[in-house]
Motif scaffolding. Structure first.
Motif, PDB file in Angstrom:
ATOM      1  N   THR A   1       0.835  -1.209   0.000  1.00 14.31           N
ATOM      2  CA  THR A   1       0.000   0.000   0.000  1.00 14.31           C
ATOM      3  C   THR A   1       0.866   1.253   0.000  1.00 14.31           C
ATOM      4  O   THR A   1       0.600   2.217  -0.726  1.00 14.31           O
ATOM      5  CB  THR A   1      -0.919   0.003   1.238  1.00 14.31           C
ATOM      6  N   GLU A   2       1.938   1.221   0.791  1.00  8.04           N
ATOM      7  CA  GLU A   2       2.835   2.373   0.882  1.00  8.04           C
ATOM      8  C   GLU A   2       3.536   2.623  -0.450  1.00  8.04           C
ATOM      9  O   GLU A   2       3.687   3.769  -0.885  1.00  8.04           O
ATOM     10  CB  GLU A   2       3.871   2.111   1.982  1.00  8.04           C
ATOM     11  N   LEU A   3       3.959   1.546  -1.139  1.00  8.32           N
ATOM     12  CA  LEU A   3       4.644   1.689  -2.419  1.00  8.32           C
ATOM     13  C   LEU A   3       3.701   2.218  -3.495  1.00  8.32           C
ATOM     14  O   LEU A   3       4.082   3.062  -4.314  1.00  8.32           O
ATOM     15  CB  LEU A   3       5.239   0.351  -2.853  1.00  8.32           C
ATOM     16  N   ASP A   4       2.447   1.747  -3.478  1.00 10.47           N
ATOM     17  CA  ASP A   4       1.467   2.253  -4.449  1.00 10.47           C
ATOM     18  C   ASP A   4       1.217   3.741  -4.240  1.00 10.47           C
ATOM     19  O   ASP A   4       1.109   4.513  -5.197  1.00 10.47           O
ATOM     20  CB  ASP A   4       0.143   1.487  -4.316  1.00 10.47           C
ATOM     21  N   HIS A   5       1.120   4.148  -2.978  1.00 13.31           N
ATOM     22  CA  HIS A   5       0.923   5.562  -2.659  1.00 13.31           C
ATOM     23  C   HIS A   5       2.136   6.379  -3.125  1.00 13.31           C
ATOM     24  O   HIS A   5       1.991   7.471  -3.683  1.00 13.31           O
ATOM     25  CB  HIS A   5       0.720   5.734  -1.156  1.00 13.31           C
ATOM     26  N   PHE A   6       3.329   5.826  -2.927  1.00  8.25           N
ATOM     27  CA  PHE A   6       4.558   6.513  -3.328  1.00  8.25           C
ATOM     28  C   PHE A   6       4.574   6.728  -4.835  1.00  8.25           C
ATOM     29  O   PHE A   6       4.875   7.825  -5.323  1.00  8.25           O
ATOM     30  CB  PHE A   6       5.770   5.680  -2.884  1.00  8.25           C
ATOM     31  N   ASP A   7       4.245   5.674  -5.593  1.00 10.45           N
ATOM     32  CA  ASP A   7       4.261   5.783  -7.057  1.00 10.45           C
ATOM     33  C   ASP A   7       3.216   6.769  -7.556  1.00 10.45           C
ATOM     34  O   ASP A   7       3.431   7.477  -8.546  1.00 10.45           O
ATOM     35  CB  ASP A   7       4.010   4.406  -7.686  1.00 10.45           C
ATOM     36  N   GLU A   8       2.081   6.801  -6.870  1.00 11.10           N
ATOM     37  CA  GLU A   8       1.014   7.708  -7.294  1.00 11.10           C
ATOM     38  C   GLU A   8       1.448   9.163  -7.175  1.00 11.10           C
ATOM     39  O   GLU A   8       1.128   9.999  -8.022  1.00 11.10           O
ATOM     40  CB  GLU A   8      -0.234   7.466  -6.453  1.00 11.10           C
ATOM     41  N   HIS A   9       2.184   9.495  -6.120  1.00  9.00           N
ATOM     42  CA  HIS A   9       2.550  10.882  -5.856  1.00  9.00           C
ATOM     43  C   HIS A   9       3.940  11.259  -6.354  1.00  9.00           C
ATOM     44  O   HIS A   9       4.185  12.425  -6.683  1.00  9.00           O
ATOM     45  CB  HIS A   9       2.470  11.171  -4.349  1.00  9.00           C
ATOM     46  N   TYR A  10       4.845  10.283  -6.404  1.00  4.85           N
ATOM     47  CA  TYR A  10       6.233  10.623  -6.730  1.00  4.85           C
ATOM     48  C   TYR A  10       6.795   9.749  -7.853  1.00  4.85           C
ATOM     49  O   TYR A  10       8.004   9.603  -7.974  1.00  4.85           O
ATOM     50  CB  TYR A  10       7.128  10.464  -5.485  1.00  4.85           C
ATOM     51  N   GLY A  11       5.926   9.179  -8.681  1.00  5.92           N
ATOM     52  CA  GLY A  11       6.354   8.258  -9.720  1.00  5.92           C
ATOM     53  C   GLY A  11       6.917   8.941 -10.951  1.00  5.92           C
ATOM     54  O   GLY A  11       6.910  10.171 -11.095  1.00  5.92           O
ATOM     55  N   ARG A  12       7.380   8.103 -11.881  1.00 10.47           N
ATOM     56  CA  ARG A  12       8.036   8.564 -13.098  1.00 10.47           C
ATOM     57  C   ARG A  12       7.131   9.458 -13.944  1.00 10.47           C
ATOM     58  O   ARG A  12       7.574  10.475 -14.482  1.00 10.47           O
ATOM     59  CB  ARG A  12       8.520   7.363 -13.907  1.00 10.47           C
TER      60      ARG A  12
END
Length: 653
Positions: free
Chosen positions: A129-140
């Motif tokens: 869940t934390e990684l999905d949130h990270f990608d959503e806000h700070y992804g490529r």
């Protein structure tokens, strides 16, 4: 609750005291403009807030877990690698998050105890869940959108950061800061390296942010649009004013006048009381009254009026009238290696015009001024100066080329050898070099002081054509405003390059837009030009003919039948080109929706600790989730590519 509380901040450099027990606080949504004369400590205070510099005394308290992002004026460096990877690396935490995920997966595979398996399973679900949130806000994809908004093309994203020029490195650093989306944005002159289109994007991006911002900028219009509070470094210390920059200046002026009036009233009252005492103090019948007034006089306190810092105050001298045609450019060719800057440029400057040269970074604005000034020879074509034209040229590199071994007066004196030294000292005094200051070596001057010396040299040789390249760099806001006022009274012709929108709007009568090796001329200032560009775009969209029809003119003058026929033909052309792209976008969106739904189902299953009682069953689901995530990334990338193609196709119709 305050985001930052600064208490009794003090800092000195030798005998120079910058801050003496200054205290202030910043709220979580405050938008602060930090203003003050050059050398008063704006950038220093920014560094203290960023944790890059320690104050001599005082405390700085941040809200727990508050994140701070800082963009300095001078960039120390960028991470190695591609531009997009460098920007992504500015957001800390991804590598450690992925490492924790791998460690937890390995630990779960090795676990034999049910209690341990359940605990690790819950940790794994939380990490996903934390990684999905990270990608959503700070992804490529978010990083790429920001980079493109700041002017990077698709091909630039994979360039190594070592290949970027200074201006583009600053843009990449700004992209990293915007991607981080910190609780407090600290930005020192963020628009210095942004061209007009990029400034417009950045302006909008920043206005949409709901985070706290502290800005240093010498662009008054930019501050007015962005801030709702001013922290001002004044002679009496750090002051806070509610409102934008214009509101601050008005409040400061009103405060100054009020204190002056109050001081005058107090002085008048003192004189009145003292007069009574002097007149009747020796008389027995008036002694009691005189004593009473003496006590009243003792209680009257002096009113401290606001002390204003010195700023540039000068006028350009009267100049001789030139011919109507001041500069004529014919067939100008210029290239740097394989890069063609100008190809057959034709342009003309007429007497009295004030021309702002705008365009994307790298379009050739500075090159154009250098060619007109004769500092750079074109590869082809001619530059013709008109009758009785005397040229003056100011550029940032001129300030850097001053002789460091000369004193200030030695540097400027040869330009007015036929004038008395008192005249030269008078000119220097108007640029805040008075008394012994003129004997300072140029080598010890700050960037702002060197810029003032270079500007002073312009006044010593009166010219009726001024070329100015980024004249407000290194000038504070007050000096910038003074330069605008002086140039408004200038009687000659002005051609200039500036990233400062308030400077361009305050002076320009014409805009030269450098596009594709040519110059497009537009009457009016920058706001007029931007409005005209927007109207052209809207009219083109309304007519259904894109930019091509806008460049050829509107449909005014056509019969209703012809207008409808043209619009129908335009709709047909648009449909032919856009339909396949829209169809592909629809298919991609459908595939993305299905895959997102499947991913949510998998995430719900992965969040159930019971699943990990049998790791052999859990592993395929974990693999499917990871593969689904990769597939989603590819679908998102394809969707963005097709959307860009659709936008380009629409613009070309």
């Amino acid at each position: 609750m305050s985001l930052v509380i600064a208490q009794d901040i003090s800092l000195s450099y030798g005998k120079k005291v910058l801050f003496d027990q200054e205290s202030f606080s910043l709220g979580p949504k405050d938008r602060i403009g930090l203003v003050g004369a050059n050398g008063t400590g704006k950038s220093t205070l920014m560094k203290i807030l960023a944790g890059a510099l320690q104050a001599d005394a005082g405390t700085l308290i941040y809200r727990r877990k508050a994140r701070v992002g800082y963009l300095p004026q001078e960039l120390a460096g960028l991470p190695e690698g591609s531009v997009v990877d460098a920007v992504l690396s500015t957001v800390p935490g991804r590598d450690s998050l992925e490492a924790r995920l791998r460690e937890t997966e390995a630990a779960l595979a090795a676990a034999t105890q049910e209690e341990e398996q359940l605990e690790l399973a819950q940790s794994l679900a939380d990490l996903h869940t934390e990684l999905d949130h990270f990608d959503e806000h700070y992804g490529r994809h978010h990083a790429e959108r920001i980079l493109k908004g700041l002017g990077f093309r698709e091909a630039d994203l994979l360039k190594p950061t070592s290949a970027l020029s200074g201006g583009w490195r600053m843009r990449a650093a700004l992209a990293g800061l915007l991607l981080q989306d910190p609780d407090l944005l600290l930005m020192d002159e963020p628009t210095n390296h942004l061209d007009v289109p990029t400034q417009a994007w950045f302006d909008g991006f920043l206005k949409r942010s709901n985070k706290a911002v502290v800005l240093i900028s010498h662009d008054k219009d930019f501050l007015n649009r962005q801030v709702d509070r001013i922290l001002s470094l004044e002679m009496e210390g750090l002051r806070s004013y509610v409102g934008n920059y214009d509101t601050y200046k008005r409040q400061r002026a009103e405060e100054t006048e009020q204190l002056k009036a109050q001081a005058e009233r107090v002085e008048a009252r003192k004189a009145e009381l003292q007069g009574f005492i002097d007149r009747f103090g020796a008389k027995a019948t008036k002694a009691r009254q005189a004593q009473s007034r003496a006590k009243m006089l003792e209680k009257l306190e002096d009113v401290q009026v606001l002390e204003e810092r010195a700023t540039m105050r000068f006028r350009f001298p009267e100049v001789e009238r030139s011919g109507r045609d001041v500069v004529t450019l014919e067939g100008i060719q210029k290239r740097y290696g394989e890069a063609v800057v100008y190809s057959g440029l034709e342009a003309r400057v007429e007497r009295g015009q004030r021309i702002a040269v705008v365009g994307a970074n790298g379009a050739g604005k500075t090159t154009l001024l250098k060619i007109i000034a004769g500092e750079l020879a074109p590869d082809g074509g001619t530059v013709k100066l008109g009758h009785n034209v005397v040229m003056g040229y100011y550029a940032q590199h001129h300030a850097d080329k001053l002789n460091k071994h000369n004193t200030i007066i030695e540097e400027v004196r040869p330009l007015a050898a036929d004038k008395p030294e008192s005249f030269v000292r008078g000119v220097l005094g108007s640029f805040m070099f008075s008394g012994d200051d003129v004997d300072k070596p140029v080598g010890v001057l700050s960037g702002g002081e060197r810029a003032r010396v270079a500007l002073a040299k312009l006044l010593l040789v009166p010219s009726n054509l001024l070329l100015m390249d980024e004249p407000t760099n290194h000038l504070d806001l007050d000096s910038t405003e003074m330069l605008i006022e002086a140039l408004k009274g200038y009687g000659g012709t002005l051609v200039f390059v500036s990233h400062n929108r308030s400077f361009v709007n305050g002076l320009s009568t014409h805009i030269w837009d450098v596009v594709g090796g040519k110059v497009e001329t537009h009457p009016g200032n920058l706001d007029d030009y931007l409005y005209h560009q927007e109207q052209r775009r809207l009219e083109a969209e309304a007519a259904g003919q894109g930019e091509t029809s806008a460049s050829k003119g509107s449909t005014a003058g056509l019969t209703e039948k012809d207008r409808k026929r043209l619009e129908a033909e335009a709709r047909q052309r648009r449909s032919t080109v856009e339909a396949p792209l829209k169809k592909e976008i629809a298919k991609l969106e459908e595939a993305i929706a299905k895959l997102e739904s499947a991913q949510k189902e998998r995430e719900a299953q992965l969040a159930d600790p019971v699943l990990y009682n049998d790791f052999a069953k859990a592993k395929p689901l974990m693999d499917a989730h990871r593969e689904g995530k990769d597939e989603l990334e590819q679908l998102y990338a394809r969707w963005e590519t097709v959307q860009e193609k659709l936008a380009e196709a629409s613009a070309s119709l």
